[in-house]
Design a protein around this motif. Structure first.
Motif, PDB file in Angstrom:
ATOM      1  N   PHE A  20      -8.027  15.030   2.109  1.00 44.72           N
ATOM      2  CA  PHE A  20      -7.573  13.988   3.024  1.00 44.72           C
ATOM      3  C   PHE A  20      -7.022  12.831   2.192  1.00 44.72           C
ATOM      4  N   LEU A  21      -5.824  12.413   2.520  1.00 44.96           N
ATOM      5  CA  LEU A  21      -5.124  11.394   1.743  1.00 44.96           C
ATOM      6  C   LEU A  21      -5.203  10.046   2.449  1.00 44.96           C
ATOM      7  N   TYR A  22      -5.646   9.016   1.704  1.00 47.37           N
ATOM      8  CA  TYR A  22      -5.779   7.670   2.261  1.00 47.37           C
ATOM      9  C   TYR A  22      -4.874   6.708   1.488  1.00 47.37           C
ATOM     10  N   GLU A  23      -4.160   5.880   2.224  1.00 46.89           N
ATOM     11  CA  GLU A  23      -3.291   4.875   1.618  1.00 46.89           C
ATOM     12  C   GLU A  23      -3.729   3.486   2.075  1.00 46.89           C
ATOM     13  N   GLY A  24      -3.534   2.494   1.215  1.00 44.71           N
ATOM     14  CA  GLY A  24      -3.835   1.125   1.591  1.00 44.71           C
ATOM     15  C   GLY A  24      -5.309   0.827   1.748  1.00 44.71           C
ATOM     16  N   ILE A  25      -6.153   1.531   1.035  1.00 40.68           N
ATOM     17  CA  ILE A  25      -7.594   1.299   1.097  1.00 40.68           C
ATOM     18  C   ILE A  25      -8.178   1.517  -0.291  1.00 40.68           C
ATOM     19  N   THR A  26      -9.177   0.733  -0.646  1.00 43.47           N
ATOM     20  CA  THR A  26      -9.837   0.911  -1.939  1.00 43.47           C
ATOM     21  C   THR A  26     -10.863   2.035  -1.836  1.00 43.47           C
ATOM     22  N   PRO A  27     -11.203   2.668  -2.947  1.00 43.84           N
ATOM     23  CA  PRO A  27     -12.235   3.714  -2.886  1.00 43.84           C
ATOM     24  C   PRO A  27     -13.566   3.175  -2.386  1.00 43.84           C
ATOM     25  N   GLU A  28     -13.890   1.933  -2.737  1.00 49.83           N
ATOM     26  CA  GLU A  28     -15.149   1.338  -2.303  1.00 49.83           C
ATOM     27  C   GLU A  28     -15.183   1.178  -0.778  1.00 49.83           C
ATOM     28  N   ASP A  29     -14.070   0.701  -0.204  1.00 48.17           N
ATOM     29  CA  ASP A  29     -14.022   0.545   1.253  1.00 48.17           C
ATOM     30  C   ASP A  29     -14.062   1.902   1.953  1.00 48.17           C
ATOM     31  N   LEU A  30     -13.397   2.893   1.369  1.00 48.04           N
ATOM     32  CA  LEU A  30     -13.413   4.238   1.958  1.00 48.04           C
ATOM     33  C   LEU A  30     -14.835   4.795   1.973  1.00 48.04           C
ATOM     34  N   ILE A  31     -15.546   4.598   0.899  1.00 44.55           N
ATOM     35  CA  ILE A  31     -16.927   5.085   0.824  1.00 44.55           C
ATOM     36  C   ILE A  31     -17.800   4.391   1.859  1.00 44.55           C
TER      37      ILE A  31
END
Length: 241
Positions: A20-31
């Motif tokens: 799954f590809l995420y743009e415009g988000i930091t890894p910390e926020d995604l977690i």
């Protein structure tokens, strides 16, 4: 051929690897907003580390074209090691990833006890030592196969690891993805980057039905997202610019 190549380690046979590809988000926020807030109760199981790869292909770039075309059966060869300094290759593992439609498996051939440096040693010299090591510690068949391939891409990224409470699902978060062209002796001058964050969900075939409850919470569309394909496209676009 590779099924009988000696001291290989197959990882759980066939499994799904959903990206799954995420743009415009930091890894910390995604977690914090995706990985840790669903009913599967994921927890971090390993420290963050930098993953480094040398990908291999033949002169026709067959593995690249197999992936782009979505061939039912396709292979990927890479040398993988860990560490923040890309040029320092320590205890690498040769990995052969095989895809059978939407599922795949992986064979791993450890080259432990070996350290190389891309700044101090010519790539051709390192390749010769690796081929010899594989021939002596694994099989000549695999060494011959690798001798017909050549490094086609350098790649590194940071990765974090998570496991569901039930133990059936693993998530990795990859970010700070960097690519280099191995055909240049000063490969660092060819640096190309991707700003995306990639979430990869991995699980055995038997757990596919229940996985749908989890994928519905991931707030991104399923993506093919081959790092190898995207990296090759990046460095060749860079060359033609």
């Amino acid at each position: 051929m590779e099924r009988n190549m000696g001291k290989a380690v197959a990882e759980n046979n066939h499994r799904y690897e959903r990206k799954f590809l995420y743009e415009g988000i930091t890894p910390e926020d995604l977690i914090e907003t995706v990985v840790l807030v669903n009913s599967f109760c994921f927890r971090e199981i390993f420290h963050r580390r930098t993953v480094n790869n040398i990908y291999y292909d033949d002169q026709s770039m067959s593995f690249y074209h197999q992936n782009v075309s979505g061939d039912e059966l396709r292979d990927k060869y890479r040398l993988r090691w860990y560490g923040d300094a890309f040029e320092s290759i320590s205890n690498p593992v040769l990995e052969i990833k095989k895809k059978y439609g939407v599922v795949g498996d992986k064979l791993s051939f450890a080259l432990s006890g070996n350290t190389y440096n891309l700044h101090d040693q010519p790539l051709a010299e390192i390749q010769k030592i690796i081929h010899q090591n594989i021939g002596e510690n694994h099989t000549r068949e695999l060494a011959l196969k690798l001798s017909n391939l050549t490094p086609s891409l350098y790649n590194s990224y940071e990765r974090r690891y998570f496991l569901s409470d039930c133990g059936n699902y693993r998530i990795t978060i990859d970010y700070n993805m960097v690519f280099y062209n191995p055909h240049f002796s000063e490969y660092t001058m060819t640096k190309a980057q991707l700003p995306d964050v990639v979430l990869e969900l991995k699980y055995k075939v038997i757990n596919d039905k229940e996985s749908r409850k989890l994928t519905q919470t991931l707030s991104a569309r399923l993506s093919k997202n081959s790092k190898y394909v995207r990296g090759i496209d990046l460095i060749h676009h860079q060359q033609s610019s």
